[in-house]
Design an enzyme around this catalytic site. Structure first.
Site, PDB file in Angstrom:
ATOM      1  N   ASP A  20       1.160  -0.735  -0.037  1.00 57.72           N
ATOM      2  CA  ASP A  20      -0.167   0.506  -0.385  1.00 57.72           C
ATOM      3  C   ASP A  20       1.061   0.996   0.377  1.00 57.72           C
ATOM      4  O   ASP A  20       1.223   1.444   1.227  1.00 57.72           O
ATOM      5  CB  ASP A  20      -0.782  -0.256   1.130  1.00 57.72           C
ATOM      6  N   ASP A  92      -6.181   5.950   3.977  1.00 55.84           N
ATOM      7  CA  ASP A  92      -4.550   5.369   4.228  1.00 55.84           C
ATOM      8  C   ASP A  92      -3.682   5.441   5.747  1.00 55.84           C
ATOM      9  O   ASP A  92      -3.787   5.673   6.400  1.00 55.84           O
ATOM     10  CB  ASP A  92      -4.348   7.228   4.208  1.00 55.84           C
ATOM     11  N   HIS A 135      -5.029  11.605  13.511  1.00 59.57           N
ATOM     12  CA  HIS A 135      -6.269  11.503  12.926  1.00 59.57           C
ATOM     13  C   HIS A 135      -7.836  10.906  13.138  1.00 59.57           C
ATOM     14  O   HIS A 135      -8.548  10.919  12.403  1.00 59.57           O
ATOM     15  CB  HIS A 135      -5.644  10.902  11.538  1.00 59.57           C
ATOM     16  N   ASP A 172       2.745  18.475  14.183  1.00 64.85           N
ATOM     17  CA  ASP A 172       3.036  17.477  13.126  1.00 64.85           C
ATOM     18  C   ASP A 172       1.851  18.283  11.492  1.00 64.85           C
ATOM     19  O   ASP A 172       1.466  19.199  11.442  1.00 64.85           O
ATOM     20  CB  ASP A 172       1.660  16.858  13.331  1.00 64.85           C
ATOM     21  N   ASP A 265       6.924  15.738  11.438  1.00 68.42           N
ATOM     22  CA  ASP A 265       7.490  15.371   9.543  1.00 68.42           C
ATOM     23  C   ASP A 265       6.950  16.922   9.229  1.00 68.42           C
ATOM     24  O   ASP A 265       6.843  16.829   7.588  1.00 68.42           O
ATOM     25  CB  ASP A 265       5.616  15.015   9.203  1.00 68.42           C
TER      26      ASP A 265
END
Ligand code: Q6M
Ligand code: ZN
Length: 665
Positions: A20, A92, A135, A172, A265
């Protein structure tokens, strides 16, 4: 009290079991490289290792639905095909037979961290966890997240400890939509997130990630979204948002606890963020939060996919939590146009909710704000994947070696040396050469041996700070302006030195060195100064001088800090003029914030009558968190006007003062 570190290698025992492309970056090595870097650098040993625990059902149900929890509970027993099938209902994210166990440990780690800090056992701390959390939503996994670790921690803190106000800072590079949904109508939790957005072109492609989504009903104003509409954001862009949005609002909100969705990130080299901020910026972001909530800061790992950048950023964050001086903020050249547009949009969306940014310019009838590009999402992400990510390189973060002596003091006879400080009194007679120089230049009364001793001790202190033998200093002197002159002239001698002189209170401040920029003077007082103003001599006239905490803090956060970071001094000379009217808590906040400059080399000068202030000042110089100021009322209109007009006048010379994009003709 120390810094907690929460980590357990069990959280590395799950990974992607099929192909993936969207999920392949979320690998167990993210945790191992972070922890190993902390061990390698000796930072892990300086932390207090706190064990993880499994979040209970009750903990998880603080945020998630029973149906969702029950569904996740079935995953350990699923076959590979069933896991793939189960995963398809979410976006995701991937499941694994052991991810439920790890998700309970990740949430439990955040709760252990909150327990350690709110019981007063630890001062602050970091939890290194996976799967990440910000998330995940009430009934859905998303973006590698299963349970919302930080949202659960916030609910838990309120429920178990009666915490009134929680600030969640999400640095983030992705929008933590799960956190936003969880608290959007809740005025007791202020959620701040910046995120790569590109006018909705970037994942998770949500309209509600934009700056105009401010929270609902009672929660209006307590949700702050800062969209980055371009990649390549740098240190200046991040700091500008802290100075002109987050910090003013955070001080007004006055949280009892700060939780950080610490995703890295947003750092340089990350394949997801594609930003250019260097790992040492996280030292500054952490430092700037550490005087909120009496220092109760809990950082919980979210994202971060470049293993080199991630490990360095984790180390920068933990080393700051431990109280080590932060590296100098190198070459900040001001926010880019796109960042200024975002800054402007966010401030105008929130000005009606927060008095600290009430004065923010209203949005021009702007095309920037609601341009949402709705392209075929999968096409966009595909483009992203295909482009070969050229390897970013960046310099190693600078070594941050704590000085042997944290704080040294020069005190007159009879004033006790505060504990944990080193008392400096030059016993031997000062060097005759220096003594003569002092007599000629500074001493009014040549035979004033006391003054001579004080001055030579002061210079000795400044010299040892320059050599990094001593980090910060405090001196009680009889003649303040003489002492200022002495320090400035001594320091200016060394070519590379720049001195930021911060004066609180009325009184004559020498402007020596402000013509050539070797000195930058910022004076807060209640008197208009007739002194010719130049780029390096900035009198800030506040109606009540330093007596009104709101007005003063607004000037510190929106004016002094941006100036100081852009000027990047090698020494900060902080002078408390007689009867400045500054209360101890504001004074300690000021000392705490200024230690983000000059690697913490702050030299405090006070009138020798201020003996009562020696203890509190020393405590802040030693890195003790300043007490919370409490919720701040609206600053006086005159003070808002004073700061705004100064900022307007100075922003041509000082780019970090900008809050709106230059008018495009
Ligand atoms: C914790 C976190 O915010 O870092 C998770 C980010 C999930 C990103 C999903 N999209 C990936 C698209 C591949 N280019
Ligand atoms: Zn992320």
């Amino acid at each position: 009290m120390g810094t907690a570190l929460i980590y357990d290698e069990e959280m590395t025992n799950y990974k992607l079991l099929w192909v993936d492309p969207a999920c392949k970056i979320e690998v167990p090595e993210r945790l191992t490289v972070s922890y190993e870097a902390l061990v390698e650098s000796g930072l892990a040993d300086r932390c207090m290792s706190i064990p993880v625990r499994e979040a209970t059902d009750a903990d998880i149900l603080l945020v998630h639905s029973e149906d969702y929890l029950d569904a996740v509970k079935t995953t350990p027993y699923k076959t590979l095909e069933e896991l793939k099938e189960f995963t398809l209902q979410f976006g995701d994210v991937y499941f694994h037979p052991n991810i439920y166990h790890c998700a309970k440990l990740a949430a439990g780690a955040a709760l252990q961290l909150v327990d350690s800090v709110l019981t007063g056992k630890m001062r602050n701390g970091m939890a290194l966890v996976r799967p990440p959390g910000h998330h995940s939503m009430c009934s859905a996994a998303s973006g590698f997240c299963v349970f919302n670790n930080v949202a659960i921690a916030a609910k838990y803190a309120k429920q178990k400890y009666g915490v009134k106000r929680v600030l969640i800072v999400d640095w983030d590079i992705h929008h933590g939509q799960g956190v936003q949904y969880c608290f959007e109508d809740d005025p007791s939790v202020l959620y701040f997130s910046w995120h790569r957005y590109e006018h909705q072109k970037y994942w998770p492609h949500l309209r509600e990630s934009d700056f105009d989504i401010v929270g609902k009903e009672k929660g209006a104003g307590f949700n702050i979204n800062v969209p980055w509409n371009k990649v390549g954001m740098q240190n200046s862009d991040y700091l500008s948002v802290f100075f002109h949005i987050l910090l003013p609002v955070a001080y007004e909100f006055s949280p009892d606890l700060v939780l950080v969705c610490a995703g890295f990130d947003s750092g340089i080299g990350d394949p997801e963020g594609k930003m250019c901020a260097t790992p040492d910026i996280f030292a500054h972001l952490t430092h700037l939060l550490m005087n909120l909530a009496g220092g109760k800061v809990c950082a919980v790992l979210e994202g971060g996919y470049n293993l080199t950048s991630l490990a360095q950023s984790v180390c920068q964050t933990v080393q700051t939590l431990l109280g080590d001086p932060v590296p100098r903020p190198s070459n900040l050249d001001g926010p880019c146009k796109s960042a200024l547009e975002s800054l402007h949009c966010v401030r105008s969306a929130h000005r009606r909710y927060w008095s600290s940014i009430r004065h923010a310019a209203d949005l021009p009838s702007c095309e920037i704000s609601t341009k949402h590009i709705k392209l075929a999402e999968d096409k966009l992400d595909k483009e992203e994947e295909e482009k070969s990510a050229e390897e970013e390189v960046w310099p190693q973060p600078p070594k941050r070696v704590p000085s042997a002596i944290r704080t040294a003091v020069v005190l007159p006879e009879g004033v006790a040396c505060p504990d944990r400080c080193k008392c400096l009194m030059s016993a031997e007679d000062p060097d005759p050469l220096i003594a003569n120089k002092f007599r000629e230049n500074f001493l009014k009364d040549a035979d004033d041996s006391d003054a001579l001793t004080t001055l030579s001790s002061l210079i000795a202190l400044a010299e040892r700070m320059e050599k990094n033998e001593i980090c910060s200093g405090l001196a009680l002197v009889r003649d303040i302006s003489m002492a200022i002159m002495c320090v400035i002239q001594h320091t200016a001698a060394a070519l590379s030195n720049r001195v930021l002189v911060v004066c609180v209170g009325d009184g004559k401040v020498p402007s020596h060195g402000t013509d050539d920029g070797k000195t930058l003077v910022v004076q807060f007082s209640s008197k208009k100064s007739e002194e010719q103003k130049c780029k390096y001599y900035i009198p800030v006239c506040l109606k009540k001088g330093c007596q009104d905490a709101s007005g003063f803090m607004q000037a510190v956060l929106g004016l002094l800090l941006p100036l100081g970071y852009e000027y990047d001094p090698s020494l900060v000379l902080l002078v408390k003029m007689p009867d400045s009217g500054l209360c101890d808590t504001v004074w300690k906040q000021l000392i705490g914030l200024l230690q983000g400059l000059a690697q913490g080399h702050t030299l405090v000068l006070m009138q020798d009558v201020e003996r009562a202030c020696v203890g509190p000042t020393a405590s802040s110089l030693l890195g003790d968190a300043a007490p919370s100021l409490g919720q701040l009322h609206a600053p006086l209109p005159e003070d808002v006007e004073a700061v705004e007009s100064l900022r307007h006048r100075l922003k041509a010379d000082w780019k970090l003062l900008q809050t709106t994009a230059p008018e495009t003709r």
